[in-house]
Enzyme design. Structure first.
Site, short mmCIF file in Angstrom:
data_model
loop_
_atom_site.label_atom_id
_atom_site.label_comp_id
_atom_site.label_asym_id
_atom_site.label_seq_id
_atom_site.Cartn_x
_atom_site.Cartn_y
_atom_site.Cartn_z
N ASP A 19 8.10 24.00 9.48
CA ASP A 19 8.86 22.91 10.13
C ASP A 19 9.87 23.35 11.20
O ASP A 19 10.99 22.84 11.25
CB ASP A 19 9.59 22.07 9.06
CG ASP A 19 8.64 21.44 8.05
OD1 ASP A 19 7.42 21.69 8.14
OD2 ASP A 19 9.10 20.69 7.17
N LYS A 105 2.40 17.40 6.98
CA LYS A 105 2.89 16.85 5.70
C LYS A 105 3.94 15.78 5.98
O LYS A 105 4.39 15.63 7.11
CB LYS A 105 3.49 17.97 4.84
CG LYS A 105 4.68 18.62 5.50
CD LYS A 105 5.22 19.74 4.67
CE LYS A 105 6.50 20.29 5.24
NZ LYS A 105 7.57 19.28 5.34
N CYS A 144 12.48 22.20 2.63
CA CYS A 144 11.04 22.42 2.69
C CYS A 144 10.62 23.89 2.51
O CYS A 144 9.55 24.16 1.97
CB CYS A 144 10.48 21.85 3.99
SG CYS A 144 10.52 20.04 3.96
C1 VGL Z 1 12.93 18.67 5.76
C2 VGL Z 1 14.56 17.15 5.25
C3 VGL Z 1 13.68 16.12 5.41
C4 VGL Z 1 12.55 20.10 5.99
C5 VGL Z 1 12.02 17.64 5.92
O1 VGL Z 1 11.57 20.35 6.70
O2 VGL Z 1 13.21 20.99 5.41
N1 VGL Z 1 14.19 18.41 5.42
N2 VGL Z 1 12.41 16.38 5.75
#
Ligand code: VGL
Ligand code: ZN
Length: 192
Positions: A19, A105, A144
């Site tokens: 991410d 995802k 994540c």
């Molecule tokens: C994430 C908060 C909400 C991440 C994803 O990638 O860590 N954090 N969605």
């Protein structure tokens, strides 16, 4: 551990970058302090992975409008990583090679998927490729990245957190995440 990734990567390894998207970097909708500082570190690992023919996987948070994780739906987060929006793009400085395998995802309407292994088939894919050990980095360490590391251990992979390649939403969250990961057998070098 030396700080040259080439001294660590070997056949059977994969690089998994979680991410590293605009919304998690400074200026983004869910910005992590200094989040973009993981990028030069990850780029050195990407370079080594290319040289040693180690497969590269990059996950992305990819939410539909009205996702259950958004505050407006009673979730914990402001809207972020909306499908096809600029905030959902991988950060432009992250030097992902063209053969990067992307793992999408956060697309489900019924629950969030913090882990890149959650209903994505990634475990199967890695086993099919003969991967036994994962080098992990990205954002956010306490959300994540941690969820991905813990699932990777559950799926039987050896997991190394890449030093200086991950940052948390909160410092306390980062400390807690490191503890949980260590307990689950994730290898974390001093400054991981
Ligand atoms: C994430 C908060 C909400 C991440 C994803 O990638 O860590 N954090 N969605
Ligand atoms: Zn999200």
């Amino acid at each position: 551990m030396t700080d040259n990734p080439r001294d660590h990567l070997q056949t059977g390894d994969a690089l998994l970058i979680v991410d590293v998207q605009n919304d998690f970097c400074p200026g983004g909708a869910l910005a992590i302090d200094h989040g973009d500082t993981v990028i030069p570190v990850l780029n050195r690992w990407l370079d080594a992975a290319a040289a040693l023919e180690i497969p590269v996987y990059a996950s992305r948070d990819w939410h539909p409008a009205g996702h259950p994780s958004f505050e407006e739906q009673g979730g914990p987060w402001p809207p972020h990583c909306l499908q096809d929006a600029p905030g959902a793009r991988f950060h432009a400085d992250l030097a992902l090679p063209p053969n990067t395998i992307k793992v999408t995802k956060g697309v489900r309407f019924d629950h969030d998927q913090y882990s890149a292994f959650d209903q994505t088939g990634l475990g199967e894919e890695l086993r099919k490729r003969g991967v036994t050990r994962i080098w992990l980095g990205g954002l956010a360490l306490d959300v994540c990245v941690a969820a991905t590391a813990l699932d990777a251990r559950k799926e039987g992979f050896a997991v190394h957190l890449i030093p200086y390649a991950s940052l948390p939403v909160t410092p306390e969250g980062g400390t807690e995440a490191r503890m949980q990961m260590k307990e689950a057998g994730v290898e974390i070098a001093a400054h991981g």
